[in-house]
Enzyme design. Structure first.
Site, PDB file in Angstrom:
ATOM      1  N   SER A  44     -90.167  -2.165  -7.096  1.00  0.00           N
ATOM      2  CA  SER A  44     -89.327  -2.419  -8.211  1.00  0.00           C
ATOM      3  C   SER A  44     -88.895  -3.675  -7.922  1.00  0.00           C
ATOM      4  CB  SER A  44     -88.640  -1.157  -8.728  1.00  0.00           C
ATOM      5  OG  SER A  44     -87.715  -1.774  -9.904  1.00  0.00           O
ATOM      6  N   TYR A  63     -81.759   5.143  -7.952  1.00  0.00           N
ATOM      7  CA  TYR A  63     -83.222   4.559  -8.443  1.00  0.00           C
ATOM      8  C   TYR A  63     -83.300   3.364  -7.408  1.00  0.00           C
ATOM      9  CZ  TYR A  63     -87.044   2.491 -10.754  1.00  0.00           C
ATOM     10  OH  TYR A  63     -88.317   2.040 -11.088  1.00  0.00           O
TER      11      TYR A  63
END
Length: 287
Positions: free
Chosen positions: A168, A181
Site C-alpha cells: 500500500s 495497518y
C-alpha cells in the site's frame, strides 16, 4: 450533491477489465494461490489469473463469497479454473492445508497475499485484539504462506514462480488512525525482500502498492474515517483520500489485479524484491 446522496459501492467486474498475457507458465497445469479471494482485490486477482489460463486456488474465510468468485470466473468463460478453499488465515494448519490443496491441483508457482482488514483508531485507543488480528492476517499469514509455498515452487522443473504481496502507499508513509495497518504494510516490504533474497533468482518476491481502491473494505473505511474525524463521506473521499493525489479517482480492484498478473508473468522477471507503486502521485509529489 449532498453527502446523504453520496452512494458508495465497489464496481462490478466485467470480462473486459483484465490484462491478458501470453506466458509459458500461464496454463492450467500451474497453480496460483490467492488469499482474500471472496471479495474486492482478491476476487478480482483470482478471476484475472483464471482468465489468463492458470488454475487458481482461492483462500478466504467466506465460503459463500468464494462460490460467488467461482461463478464470476465461469460466467467470463475463463480459460483457467478456480477452486475455493474456506481458510482461516489466522490458523497455521489452515494455511498449510490450502497450499497442499493447491499442490493437489498442479504445480504451485504463484501466491498472491491479498487478504486484509482495517481498523480506524488512534494509537492510545487502539484495541490490542484488533492490532493482533490485523498483524496476523496481513503479516504473519503471508509469512506462513511463503513458508509453505516456497518449497513447492522450488520443486518445479525450473523453479520459476513468484510471491506477490499486497502492500500500500501506507507501506511508504504514515497517516493517523491506521497504525496497525501501516505497521503490517511496512513489514511486508521486509518479507518481500527476504523472499527475493532466498529465491535464487527464479523464485521472485514483489509487492504491489496502490492508493485508495474502491472495494467493500474501502467503503467501510470511508464511513469509519468520517465518523472518527467528524467529516462527511464526501469530504473524506475528496479531501482526505484524494486530496494529495494527482490522479483524482480511486483505482478499481481489476486494475490492481492486473498488476499481479503482470508481476507473475515472465515480462516481470527483473521485478524481484521491488514494489509496483501505482499511487496516482501520492508518495512523490506535494504542493
Amino acid at each position: 450533491m449532498a453527502d446523504s446522496d453520496m452512494e458508495l459501492s465497489a464496481p462490478e467486474l466485467s470480462e473486459g477489465d483484465f490484462l491478458r498475457i501470453d506466458d509459458p507458465h500461464f496454463d492450467t497445469d500451474n497453480v496460483a494461490v490467492v488469499t482474500g479471494a471472496a471479495s474486492g482485490i482478491g476476487r478480482a486477482t483470482a478471476v484475472g489469473l483464471a482468465a489468463n489460463g492458470l488454475t487458481v486456488v482461492g483462500a478466504d474465510i467466506d465460503g459463500e463469497g468464494l462460490d460467488d468468485t467461482n461463478a464470476i470466473a465461469e460466467r467470463f468463460d475463463a480459460s483457467g479454473r478456480f477452486h475455493g478453499v474456506e481458510t482461516d488465515l489466522t490458523d497455521d494448519g489452515d494455511v498449510a492445508a490450502v497450499v497442499e490443496a493447491a499442490a493437489d491441483e498442479g504445480d504451485v508457482r504463484f501466491v498472491a497475499n491479498i487478504a486484509g482488514m482495517q481498523h480506524i483508531a488512534g494509537i492510545p485507543e487502539f484495541p490490542m485484539e484488533k492490532y493482533d488480528l490485523l498483524l496476523d492476517i496481513m503479516l504473519r499469514a503471508p509469512f506462513k504462506m511463503a513458508q509453505e509455498a516456497m518449497p513447492h515452487i522450488e520443486a518445479t522443473d525450473d523453479g520459476v514462480g513468484a510471491i506477490g504481496n499486497m502492500a500500500s502507499v501506507h507501506g511508504h508513509y504514515a497517516t493517523k488512525d491506521k497504525a496497525a495497518y501501516i505497521t503490517a504494510k511496512h513489514g511486508l516490504a521486509g518479507l518481500t525482500r527476504s523472499i527475493a533474497a532466498e529465491g535464487e533468482g527464479t523464485l521472485r518476491g514483489f509487492s504491489v502498492s496502490v492508493g485508495y481502491v474502491l472495494t467493500p473494505l474501502m467503503v467501510n473505511q470511508i464511513e469509519d474515517t468520517a465518523a472518527e474525524r467528524g467529516l462527511s463521506k464526501r469530504e473524506v473521499v475528496e479531501d482526505v483520500m484524494l486530496g494529495q493525489a494527482r490522479t483524482k479517482e480511486m483505482m478499481t480492484p481489476a486494475e490492481v489485479a492486473n498488476l499481479f498478473v503482470f508481476g507473475f508473468s515472465s515480462h516481470a522477471r527483473h521485478l524481484n524484491g521491488g514494489d509496483l507503486l501505482f499511487d496516482g502521485g501520492y508518495t512523490h509529489t506535494y504542493e
